[in-house]
Design a protein around this motif. Structure first.
Motif, PDB file in Angstrom:
ATOM      1  N   TYR A  99     -48.254  51.625 -25.854  1.00 18.48           N
ATOM      2  CA  TYR A  99     -47.614  50.722 -26.804  1.00 18.48           C
ATOM      3  C   TYR A  99     -48.447  50.603 -28.086  1.00 18.48           C
ATOM      4  O   TYR A  99     -47.913  50.636 -29.196  1.00 18.48           O
ATOM      5  CB  TYR A  99     -47.428  49.327 -26.187  1.00 18.48           C
ATOM      6  CG  TYR A  99     -46.456  49.286 -25.030  1.00 18.48           C
ATOM      7  CD1 TYR A  99     -45.206  49.890 -25.111  1.00 18.48           C
ATOM      8  CD2 TYR A  99     -46.786  48.622 -23.847  1.00 18.48           C
ATOM      9  CE1 TYR A  99     -44.320  49.846 -24.045  1.00 18.48           C
ATOM     10  CE2 TYR A  99     -45.901  48.579 -22.779  1.00 18.48           C
ATOM     11  CZ  TYR A  99     -44.673  49.190 -22.881  1.00 18.48           C
ATOM     12  OH  TYR A  99     -43.800  49.147 -21.824  1.00 18.48           O
ATOM     13  N   TYR A 134     -49.797  39.803 -22.864  1.00 19.51           N
ATOM     14  CA  TYR A 134     -48.400  39.453 -23.083  1.00 19.51           C
ATOM     15  C   TYR A 134     -47.523  40.692 -22.900  1.00 19.51           C
ATOM     16  O   TYR A 134     -48.006  41.827 -22.907  1.00 19.51           O
ATOM     17  CB  TYR A 134     -48.206  38.860 -24.477  1.00 19.51           C
ATOM     18  CG  TYR A 134     -48.749  37.455 -24.611  1.00 19.51           C
ATOM     19  CD1 TYR A 134     -47.936  36.348 -24.387  1.00 19.51           C
ATOM     20  CD2 TYR A 134     -50.082  37.237 -24.945  1.00 19.51           C
ATOM     21  CE1 TYR A 134     -48.440  35.060 -24.503  1.00 19.51           C
ATOM     22  CE2 TYR A 134     -50.599  35.952 -25.054  1.00 19.51           C
ATOM     23  CZ  TYR A 134     -49.770  34.868 -24.843  1.00 19.51           C
ATOM     24  OH  TYR A 134     -50.275  33.592 -24.948  1.00 19.51           O
ATOM     25  N   ASP A 135     -46.232  40.468 -22.731  1.00 19.27           N
ATOM     26  CA  ASP A 135     -45.317  41.557 -22.406  1.00 19.27           C
ATOM     27  C   ASP A 135     -45.294  42.634 -23.494  1.00 19.27           C
ATOM     28  O   ASP A 135     -44.904  42.372 -24.636  1.00 19.27           O
ATOM     29  CB  ASP A 135     -43.905  41.012 -22.200  1.00 19.27           C
ATOM     30  CG  ASP A 135     -42.939  42.095 -21.767  1.00 19.27           C
ATOM     31  OD1 ASP A 135     -43.092  42.616 -20.650  1.00 19.27           O
ATOM     32  OD2 ASP A 135     -42.056  42.449 -22.558  1.00 19.27           O
ATOM     33  N   GLY A 136     -45.704  43.846 -23.117  1.00 19.61           N
ATOM     34  CA  GLY A 136     -45.832  44.928 -24.085  1.00 19.61           C
ATOM     35  C   GLY A 136     -44.521  45.366 -24.693  1.00 19.61           C
ATOM     36  O   GLY A 136     -44.448  45.658 -25.887  1.00 19.61           O
ATOM     37  N   GLU A 137     -43.462  45.417 -23.890  1.00 21.03           N
ATOM     38  CA  GLU A 137     -42.170  45.855 -24.414  1.00 21.03           C
ATOM     39  C   GLU A 137     -41.648  44.894 -25.478  1.00 21.03           C
ATOM     40  O   GLU A 137     -41.137  45.321 -26.517  1.00 21.03           O
ATOM     41  CB  GLU A 137     -41.168  45.964 -23.263  1.00 21.03           C
ATOM     42  CG  GLU A 137     -41.455  47.081 -22.295  1.00 21.03           C
ATOM     43  CD  GLU A 137     -40.559  47.015 -21.072  1.00 21.03           C
ATOM     44  OE1 GLU A 137     -39.441  47.559 -21.147  1.00 21.03           O
ATOM     45  OE2 GLU A 137     -40.963  46.404 -20.059  1.00 21.03           O
ATOM     46  N   THR A 138     -41.778  43.597 -25.226  1.00 19.05           N
ATOM     47  CA  THR A 138     -41.295  42.603 -26.185  1.00 19.05           C
ATOM     48  C   THR A 138     -42.107  42.647 -27.474  1.00 19.05           C
ATOM     49  O   THR A 138     -41.554  42.591 -28.575  1.00 19.05           O
ATOM     50  CB  THR A 138     -41.356  41.197 -25.563  1.00 19.05           C
ATOM     51  OG1 THR A 138     -40.559  41.173 -24.378  1.00 19.05           O
ATOM     52  CG2 THR A 138     -40.825  40.155 -26.539  1.00 19.05           C
ATOM     53  N   LYS A 187     -38.533  35.198 -22.193  1.00  9.63           N
ATOM     54  CA  LYS A 187     -38.490  35.814 -20.878  1.00  9.63           C
ATOM     55  C   LYS A 187     -37.224  36.678 -20.815  1.00  9.63           C
ATOM     56  O   LYS A 187     -36.109  36.172 -20.947  1.00  9.63           O
ATOM     57  CB  LYS A 187     -38.455  34.751 -19.772  1.00  9.63           C
ATOM     58  CG  LYS A 187     -39.600  33.737 -19.839  1.00  9.63           C
ATOM     59  CD  LYS A 187     -40.949  34.390 -19.609  1.00  9.63           C
ATOM     60  CE  LYS A 187     -42.069  33.355 -19.702  1.00  9.63           C
ATOM     61  NZ  LYS A 187     -43.407  33.991 -19.593  1.00  9.63           N
ATOM     62  N   LYS A 195     -33.991  44.202 -21.474  1.00  8.09           N
ATOM     63  CA  LYS A 195     -35.001  45.041 -22.124  1.00  8.09           C
ATOM     64  C   LYS A 195     -34.487  46.460 -22.312  1.00  8.09           C
ATOM     65  O   LYS A 195     -34.705  47.086 -23.361  1.00  8.09           O
ATOM     66  CB  LYS A 195     -36.284  45.069 -21.294  1.00  8.09           C
ATOM     67  CG  LYS A 195     -37.072  43.783 -21.296  1.00  8.09           C
ATOM     68  CD  LYS A 195     -38.357  43.974 -20.501  1.00  8.09           C
ATOM     69  CE  LYS A 195     -39.219  42.727 -20.508  1.00  8.09           C
ATOM     70  NZ  LYS A 195     -40.483  42.934 -19.782  1.00  8.09           N
ATOM     71  N   GLU A 219     -50.819  44.179 -12.305  1.00 13.00           N
ATOM     72  CA  GLU A 219     -50.095  42.961 -12.617  1.00 13.00           C
ATOM     73  C   GLU A 219     -50.707  42.270 -13.819  1.00 13.00           C
ATOM     74  O   GLU A 219     -51.924  42.279 -14.007  1.00 13.00           O
ATOM     75  CB  GLU A 219     -50.121  42.004 -11.421  1.00 13.00           C
ATOM     76  CG  GLU A 219     -49.320  42.539 -10.223  1.00 13.00           C
ATOM     77  CD  GLU A 219     -49.280  41.522  -9.099  1.00 13.00           C
ATOM     78  OE1 GLU A 219     -49.799  40.404  -9.310  1.00 13.00           O
ATOM     79  OE2 GLU A 219     -48.723  41.834  -8.039  1.00 13.00           O
ATOM     80  N   LYS A 220     -49.838  41.682 -14.660  1.00 17.50           N
ATOM     81  CA  LYS A 220     -50.314  40.993 -15.855  1.00 17.50           C
ATOM     82  C   LYS A 220     -50.830  39.606 -15.472  1.00 17.50           C
ATOM     83  O   LYS A 220     -50.285  38.963 -14.569  1.00 17.50           O
ATOM     84  CB  LYS A 220     -49.188  40.845 -16.874  1.00 17.50           C
ATOM     85  CG  LYS A 220     -48.607  42.164 -17.322  1.00 17.50           C
ATOM     86  CD  LYS A 220     -47.388  41.928 -18.188  1.00 17.50           C
ATOM     87  CE  LYS A 220     -46.720  43.228 -18.565  1.00 17.50           C
ATOM     88  NZ  LYS A 220     -45.473  43.027 -19.306  1.00 17.50           N
ATOM     89  N   ASN A 259     -49.724  33.824 -18.303  1.00 16.66           N
ATOM     90  CA  ASN A 259     -49.895  33.378 -19.686  1.00 16.66           C
ATOM     91  C   ASN A 259     -50.183  31.871 -19.713  1.00 16.66           C
ATOM     92  O   ASN A 259     -49.733  31.151 -18.861  1.00 16.66           O
ATOM     93  CB  ASN A 259     -48.637  33.650 -20.509  1.00 16.66           C
ATOM     94  CG  ASN A 259     -48.417  35.143 -20.673  1.00 16.66           C
ATOM     95  OD1 ASN A 259     -49.362  35.911 -20.603  1.00 16.66           O
ATOM     96  ND2 ASN A 259     -47.178  35.524 -20.877  1.00 16.66           N
TER      97      ASN A 259
END
Length: 261
Positions: free
Chosen positions: A93, A129-133, A212, A218, A257-258, A261
């Motif tokens: 990313y 944090y969510d990489g795709e977002t 979310k 996504k 796993e992330k 947050n």
């Protein structure tokens, strides 16, 4: 004429030059993108080695030139984005984000807003944090840097700002459900994908913790963005192809796993 100066910057990429030297492309806060010549960078004891690793921010000191190669002398306050360096998914990313930056603006173009936007994206990736977002927000807002101005605010026919929308190439923006018949070749996108892209077009990264998204949403956002970039930007980076392939072997590598947050 070269001026000795220091500037905060982020490494875009490095390239071998001669036997022991390298060219280092740095996105600087005060002078835009600059290509530096770094002498002896391949030597193990060179103090610049840690400051020129991928996904590193530092204050770089050197001779800045408007034409030709600048010369990198030293660095201080070196800050590596360690999770981006260690995690292959985050690395992908981040590499794509930096590739978009490199493609979007010319060298020596002063753009502190883009610098801080890029820094925010990398910092959030590094924090888990969510990489795709993060990437999707970056992509949709970066389109303006490629000279693409799309109307995400209101229906291109009636100006309506609420309801169900689709994207229309004919109107270079969104159409409300009541005017879908004005463009038979509209994207026929899932309304939730359009909803979030409208949000992303103006969203500040400090709000990202509130978002979310389901996996299917996504996937639809990714499909729409790919169609937009194909149609309006025409950019096909190798790093993007790598991201597209990641879903095929993500389960094999068992992505860590992330953290919460």
């Amino acid at each position: 004429m070269a001026n000795l100066a220091e500037t905060k910057g982020m490494i875009l990429f490095t390239r071998d030059y001669k036997e022991k030297d390298q060219l280092v492309k740095i996105f600087t806060e005060s002078a835009g993108k600059v290509m530096f010549y770094a002498k002896g960078l391949h030597r193990p004891n060179n103090p610049l080695r840690s400051a020129t690793q991928p996904f590193t921010e530092a204050i770089y000191i050197g001779s800045l030139k408007q034409e030709g190669l600048s010369f990198l002398n030293s660095a201080k306050e070196v800050h590596p984005f360690r999770q981006l360096q260690a995690d292959i998914f985050l690395n992908a990313y981040g590499t794509y984000i930096l590739g978009l930056v490199d493609a979007a603006i010319d060298d020596h173009v002063y753009d502190p807003a883009l610098y801080h936007f890029t820094h925010s994206a990398l910092k959030l990736l590094d924090e888990g944090y969510d990489g795709e977002t993060i990437l999707n927000i970056f992509e949709v807002q970066m389109m303006a840097r490629f000279g693409v101005g799309l109307n995400w605010r209101a229906c291109g026919v009636c100006g309506k700002t609420t309801g169900i929308f689709d994207f229309s190439s004919k109107y270079h923006g969104i159409l409300c459900q009541q005017h879908f018949d004005h463009d038979l070749h509209r994207y026929h996108a899932d309304p939730r994908g359009i909803y979030f892209l409208r949000m992303f077009a103006n969203l500040s990264y400090d709000k990202i913790g509130e978002i979310k998204l389901k996996a299917e949403t996504k996937k639809e956002i990714r499909r729409i963005l790919d169609q937009l970039y194909d149609e309006y930007v025409g950019l096909h980076l190798k790093s993007k192809k790598f991201i597209d392939q990641m879903t095929e072997w993500e389960d094999v590598l068992k992505r860590p796993e992330k953290p919460e947050n």
